[in-house]
Design an enzyme around this catalytic site. Structure first.
Site, PDB file in Angstrom:
ATOM      1  N   GLU A 199      43.140  25.912  50.507  1.00 46.13           N
ATOM      2  CA  GLU A 199      43.871  27.036  51.327  1.00 46.13           C
ATOM      3  C   GLU A 199      43.079  27.467  52.369  1.00 46.13           C
ATOM      4  O   GLU A 199      41.437  27.288  51.989  1.00 46.13           O
ATOM      5  CB  GLU A 199      44.331  28.001  50.600  1.00 46.13           C
ATOM      6  CG  GLU A 199      43.656  28.941  49.820  1.00 46.13           C
ATOM      7  CD  GLU A 199      44.108  29.929  48.652  1.00 46.13           C
ATOM      8  OE1 GLU A 199      45.283  29.523  48.621  1.00 46.13           O
ATOM      9  OE2 GLU A 199      43.580  30.764  48.435  1.00 46.13           O
ATOM     10  N   HIS A 234      32.619  36.876  42.059  1.00 48.63           N
ATOM     11  CA  HIS A 234      34.083  36.941  41.996  1.00 48.63           C
ATOM     12  C   HIS A 234      34.769  37.840  40.851  1.00 48.63           C
ATOM     13  O   HIS A 234      36.018  37.616  40.702  1.00 48.63           O
ATOM     14  CB  HIS A 234      34.683  35.544  41.916  1.00 48.63           C
ATOM     15  CG  HIS A 234      34.108  34.754  43.141  1.00 48.63           C
ATOM     16  ND1 HIS A 234      34.620  34.819  44.503  1.00 48.63           N
ATOM     17  CD2 HIS A 234      33.260  33.537  43.472  1.00 48.63           C
ATOM     18  CE1 HIS A 234      34.014  34.145  45.338  1.00 48.63           C
ATOM     19  NE2 HIS A 234      33.160  33.368  44.640  1.00 48.63           N
ATOM     20  N   ARG A 291      49.241  39.815  31.892  1.00 49.68           N
ATOM     21  CA  ARG A 291      48.730  40.808  31.083  1.00 49.68           C
ATOM     22  C   ARG A 291      48.242  41.878  31.347  1.00 49.68           C
ATOM     23  O   ARG A 291      48.426  42.353  32.479  1.00 49.68           O
ATOM     24  CB  ARG A 291      47.314  40.042  30.271  1.00 49.68           C
ATOM     25  CG  ARG A 291      46.367  39.790  31.394  1.00 49.68           C
ATOM     26  CD  ARG A 291      45.024  39.202  30.741  1.00 49.68           C
ATOM     27  NE  ARG A 291      44.346  38.485  31.995  1.00 49.68           N
ATOM     28  CZ  ARG A 291      43.568  39.240  32.787  1.00 49.68           C
ATOM     29  NH1 ARG A 291      43.515  40.720  32.614  1.00 49.68           N
ATOM     30  NH2 ARG A 291      42.617  38.781  33.629  1.00 49.68           N
TER      31      ARG A 291
END
Length: 480
Positions: A199, A234, A291
């Site tokens: 992407e 990240h 979650r």
């Protein structure tokens, strides 16, 4: 629901148990041999050892955890986060054994756990997506052709994972083949699945996520956004709610998009829909975490709710008794993940003994903690010790209180991310709200942190000398 087993450890296990006890529900802890004396074991009403220290011999043994739950007549299993929390097979095993899984159904976990399946699920809801492909690829030549269409830089991304694994930013065509091979290899070893997709890489993005909660009666709420742009490797380190840059109109649009994502997979329970926000404040769907998130406390503080309590109530089949229009943002909350990591050495885990471990206390300071003084930090698990959370009527107030709390959080024996948290809170880019996911790359270095330490030590020394001289002057004054 009279008894809940928490299939986790550390601060999240205690966090879930605290709410369960408040609701009059008994709790069961599971633990490995390394965690025999851990606080979550002592906190629970019952505790069972499920294996050796490595997580694949203990906390990842889903069938064994279910067997323990059945033997103790447990009504529900709460997975916390990490470990088995997003394991669809585990959720299905729990469901098949007539135990309530306090989380979404296995179908939703499976769908949202595969980034390509997630994109496919939400495409009918007109949710903005990052330009790219919606299918897995293995041919580097195909990746080159896609890149030419959408333009460099591109992001090669594992379809089946997170945490930055199997992810490569590619700026030029000549690097596509090598970086794609690396991404496939990393994704295969991390997730057992080498599928990747391509992407457009959004430069200078902010990481904004929306907390959602859905019941079994078709009601879905969002509890506003969290700003999670301060990351290393990240992975988030500092989170806050609300974001400093969202307008009420943008917040409403992103909140509705998050609700639509949850609706697309018949979601039940607590979940988080993650978005990228570009420099022009366009937002793009990134993924859904099926979650409770590590950073859920900041949402609880600004929205005035207990998300774990809502999870349990929803899992019991209760209807959400809050309406979206009843929810309002009150104040500002900030969270620092306190990791046993060395910010002066590339945030590598710092193993050792907690010789000193004193938590800060005070109004609007919350510490979700999983350790005690004298404990060793196990090498087998995520190195997070606790979450330090502060709340204020304004963002500035929450930041100042965080600095104060960090200064009163005393740890000796291991390095932690506390000094890094203070560095962030004192940095002009963070204080102004003008930052993105490249904060660490742009502004942080071990040298800058050390320089800050030195400067603070010098100021402290000057204050001490000044105080000493004043004291001496008082001593020399004649008695009247």
């Amino acid at each position: 629901m009279k008894k809940i087993l928490v299939a986790n450890r550390g601060e999240i296990a205690i966090r879930v148990m605290r709410t369960a006890k408040k609701m009059g529900i008994k709790t069961v802890a599971v633990y490995s041999t390394a965690d025999r004396n851990a606080p979550h074991v002592k906190y629970a009403d019952e505790a069972v050892c499920i294996g050796e220290a490595p997580s694949n011999q203990s906390y990842l043994l889903g069938s064994k955890i279910v067997d323990v739950a059945k033997s103790l007549n447990v009504d529900g299993i709460h997975p916390g986060y990490g470990f088995l929390s997003e394991n669809a097979d585990f959720a299905e095993t729990v469901e098949n054994n007539n135990i309530t899984f306090i989380g979404p159904r296995s179908k939703a976990i499976k769908m949202m756990g595969d980034k390509l399946a997630a994109k496919d699920a939400v495409k009918n809801y007109d949710i903005p997506m990052v330009p790219g492909v919606d299918h897995a690829i293995t041919d580097p030549n195909e990746a080159v052709e896609i890149a030419k269409k959408i333009g460099f830089p591109i992001l090669i991304k594992a379809a089946a994972g997170g945490g930055g694994k199997g992810m490569r930013v590619v700026n030029e065509e000549k690097d596509v083949v090598e970086q794609m091979e690396r991404a496939i290899s990393e994704a295969t070893s991390a997730f057992g699945d080498g599928s990747v997709f391509v992407e457009k890489y959004v430069t200078s993005p902010r990481h904004i996520e929306i907390q959602v909660m859905a019941d079994m009666h078709g009601n879905i709420l969002h509890f506003f956004e969290r700003e999670c742009s301060v990351q290393r490797r990240h992975q988030k380190v500092v989170e806050e709610a609300p974001s400093a840059v969202l307008t009420p109109q943008l917040r409403e649009r992103m909140g509705q998009a998050a609700i639509d994502v949850a609706r697309s997979c018949d979601y039940i329970g607590a979940g988080t829909v993650e978005f990228l926000l570009d420099a022009d404040h366009n937002f793009y769907f990134l993924e859904m975490n099926t979650r409770l998130q590590v950073e859920h406390p900041v949402s609880e503080l600004i929205a005035g709710v207990d998300l774990v309590e809502l999870q349990i109530r929803v899992a019991r089949g209760e209807k959400l008794d809050i309406k979206q229009e009843d929810l309002k943002i009150n104040g500002h909350a900030l969270e620092l993940r306190v990791y046993a990591e060395d910010p002066l050495n590339d945030f590598l885990p710092s193993v050792g003994n907690l010789e000193v471990y004193k938590l800060p206390v005070g109004k609007n300071i919350r510490v979700d903690n999983g350790f005690e003084e004298g404990m060793d930090i196990p090498i087998y698990y995520d190195p997070m010790l606790s979450k330090l959370i502060t709340y204020g009527e304004t963002r500035d107030e929450a930041i100042q209180l965080m600095i104060h709390a960090i200064e009163n959080y005393h740890v000796k024996g291991v390095q932690t991310t506390l000094p890094f948290g203070k560095f962030v809170c004192q940095h002009e880019a963070f204080r102004s709200g003008n930052f993105d996911t490249h904060f660490v790359k742009k502004y942080y270095s071990p040298e800058k942190l050390e320089a800050q330490h030195t400067e603070e030590a010098q100021i402290a020394a000057l204050i001490a000398v000044k105080q000493y001289l004043e004291d001496q002057k008082l001593l020399r004054l004649p008695i009247q």
